[in-house]
Each structure stands twice: as structure tokens, then as C-alpha cells.
Write an enzyme that holds these catalytic residues in place. Structure first.
Site, mmCIF file in Angstrom:
data_model
loop_
_atom_site.group_PDB
_atom_site.id
_atom_site.type_symbol
_atom_site.label_atom_id
_atom_site.label_comp_id
_atom_site.label_asym_id
_atom_site.label_seq_id
_atom_site.Cartn_x
_atom_site.Cartn_y
_atom_site.Cartn_z
ATOM 1 N N GLY A 29 0.824 -1.211 0.000
ATOM 2 C CA GLY A 29 0.000 0.000 0.000
ATOM 3 C C GLY A 29 0.854 1.256 0.000
ATOM 4 O O GLY A 29 2.089 1.186 0.046
ATOM 5 N N GLY A 95 -7.258 -4.941 2.631
ATOM 6 C CA GLY A 95 -7.589 -5.508 1.325
ATOM 7 C C GLY A 95 -8.017 -4.468 0.307
ATOM 8 O O GLY A 95 -8.417 -4.814 -0.800
ATOM 9 N N GLU A 103 -1.329 -10.935 2.487
ATOM 10 C CA GLU A 103 -1.071 -10.136 3.704
ATOM 11 C C GLU A 103 -1.421 -10.958 4.944
ATOM 12 O O GLU A 103 -0.677 -10.959 5.928
ATOM 13 C CB GLU A 103 -1.893 -8.846 3.665
ATOM 14 C CG GLU A 103 -1.393 -7.860 2.615
ATOM 15 C CD GLU A 103 -2.260 -6.624 2.464
ATOM 16 O OE1 GLU A 103 -1.729 -5.602 2.009
ATOM 17 O OE2 GLU A 103 -3.454 -6.668 2.785
HETATM 18 C C1 5RP Z 1 -3.774 -3.574 0.757
HETATM 19 C C2 5RP Z 1 -4.052 -3.122 2.150
HETATM 20 C C3 5RP Z 1 -3.444 -1.821 2.572
HETATM 21 O O1 5RP Z 1 -2.721 -2.020 3.726
HETATM 22 C C4 5RP Z 1 -4.548 -0.842 2.849
HETATM 23 O O2 5RP Z 1 -5.369 -0.764 1.675
HETATM 24 C C5 5RP Z 1 -4.016 0.537 3.203
HETATM 25 O O3 5RP Z 1 -3.428 1.122 2.091
HETATM 26 P P1 5RP Z 1 -2.795 2.565 2.105
HETATM 27 O O4 5RP Z 1 -1.602 2.503 2.968
HETATM 28 O O5 5RP Z 1 -2.489 2.826 0.653
HETATM 29 O O6 5RP Z 1 -3.845 3.526 2.643
HETATM 30 O O7 5RP Z 1 -4.698 -3.767 2.924
HETATM 31 O O8 5RP Z 1 -4.499 -4.742 0.443
#
Ligand code: 5RP
Length: 217
Positions: A29, A95, A103
Site C-alpha cells: 500500500g 484488502g 497479507e
Molecule cells: C492492501 C491493504 C493496505 O494495507 C490498505 O489498503 C491501506 O493502504 P494505504 O496505505 O495505501 O492507505 O490492505 O491490500
């Protein structure tokens, strides 16, 4: 401070938790991308990283951090990842990026899950963020119908296939009062690969970046 600056701040704070750790589990992410950048600045101190996605693997390799196979490393000391929502019990929805299955695997294989986030991710009750569910393709409609029975409004993530080759259903309007029970219930629906509730194994430590400080939960 912008949201991106807050993401950088929580990522920097997580570096404290990998002192003395040789292999780090790395999530996915935009927040984790900052963590990977920080990790690259400290790469001589680690042997390598176990990656949770193709996207993370690419960034780790580009920055010269060796990517190791979880089957070869065994148990990891620490896993660092972001979240889409975090409740006061350190239970999460994850997710948003569609890599919830890998993850969850790397988190489960790690002794300590450090969750990094800016303050916008804090909620009292999980469920405002659409709940991602990775499904086996032929079970897509069946799982969607089961989610309607549980009170949600499922929507297929258009044009998206997970790193494992599966579709993702995002379920809207779930008021997740009991994350632990709901995680177990959804996991038990035939055709579900992974649900994006992390309550059976919540985060161990959550680092929330605010304008003034890092809040450690
Ligand atoms: C990816 C995830 C990420 O950790 C979640 O979407 C947070 O993302 P970001 O740091 O871009 O806000 O679960 O599947």
C-alpha cells in the site's frame, strides 16, 4: 501536514520495531511504500524481506532489498503493514489494494504485526470501508448472495484480479459490531479464499500518525 506526510511519519516510526530483526515481513500500500523507502535506508542491517504482493516485491527489488521466500525463511519476527480501518481493539479491515490473502499469510507467519496508519484510518466500528473478500471465481455469485443474507451489499471489483488469480467482492454497508464472529462466519462460506477482517489475529501494535505525535496503541 498532508495525509502523505502522515503516512511517511508512521512509516519512520516503524523502523524502531525492526532493530535487530534480520528478515522483515512487508505489507502493501501507499503507507507501506514509505516504509520500504525507510527500510532501504537501513538495508545493510537486514538480510532481506518477505513480500505480501507483486507490487511490494517490485519496489523492494528496485531499492536493492533481497526478497525471500516465506517457505524458506520460516517464522518471521515482525510484519509491517497498513490498514483501511482500525478499531480500538486493533482489529482491522484490510484488502483495499486487493492483496488481503498474502497479507494475512505473512501476518500469521510473524510473531508481531506492526500496523502503520495515518489518523484517518481510526474508527469506532469497522465497516464503513467496503469489506473486501477474495473468492474462487466459480463461487462469486454464491458468496455474493450469502453476503446479502448477512446484511451487506456486495459489489464485484471491476477489472481486478488478485495476485492469486481470483476476483474480489467489496461488501458495502456492513456494521461490523463483532469482527471476530463475522470473520469466522465469512471464512466458513464455501468459495471464500480470505475475508479482509483481521480480528482472529489483530495487529499487535498500531502506530497512528497525527499532526502532533505518534499514538501507539
Ligand atoms: C492492501 C491493504 C493496505 O494495507 C490498505 O489498503 C491501506 O493502504 P494505504 O496505505 O495505501 O492507505 O490492505 O491490500
Amino acid at each position: 501536514m498532508t495525509q502523505d506526510e502522515l503516512k511517511r511519519k508512521t512509516a519512520e516510526a516503524a523502523i524502531e520495531y525492526i532493530k535487530g530483526v534480520s528478515i522483515v515481513g512487508v505489507g502493501t500500500g501507499s503507507t507501506v511504500n514509505h516504509f520500504i523507502d525507510c527500510l532501504a535506508e537501513n538495508k545493510s542491517a537486514i538480510e532481506g524481506a518477505v513480500s505480501s504482493s507483486e507490487m511490494t516485491t517490485e519496489r523492494l527489488k528496485k531499492l536493492g532489498i533481497p526478497v525471500l521466500d516465506l517457505n524458506a525463511t520460516g517464522k518471521l519476527d515482525v510484519y509491517v503493514d497498513g490498514a483501511d480501518e482500525i478499531n480500538p481493539h486493533k482489529q482491522l479491515i484490510k484488502g483495499g489494494g486487493g492483496v488481503l490473502t498474502r497479507e494475512k499469510i505473512v501476518a500469521a507467519a510473524s510473531d508481531k504485526f506492526i500496523c502503520i496508519a495515518d489518523e484517518s484510518k481510526k474508527v469506532d466500528v469497522l465497516g464503513k470501508f467496503p469489506l473486501p473478500i477474495e473468492v474462487i471465481p466459480m463461487a462469486q455469485s454464491y458468496v455474493a448472495r450469502e453476503m446479502v443474507k448477512l446484511g451487506g451489499q456486495p459489489e464485484l471489483r471491476a477489472g481486478f484480479t488478485s495476485d492469486n488469480g481470483n476476483p474480489i467482492i467489496d461488501v458495502h454497508n456492513m456494521d461490523i459490531i463483532n469482527p471476530l464472529e463475522l470473520e469466522k462466519t465469512i471464512k466458513n462460506i464455501a468459495g471464500v479464499v480470505t475475508v479482509g477482517i483481521f480480528a482472529i489475529h489483530p495487529a499487535d501494535v498500531v502506530l497512528i500518525a497525527t499532526e502532533d505525535e505518534i499514538i501507539t496503541m
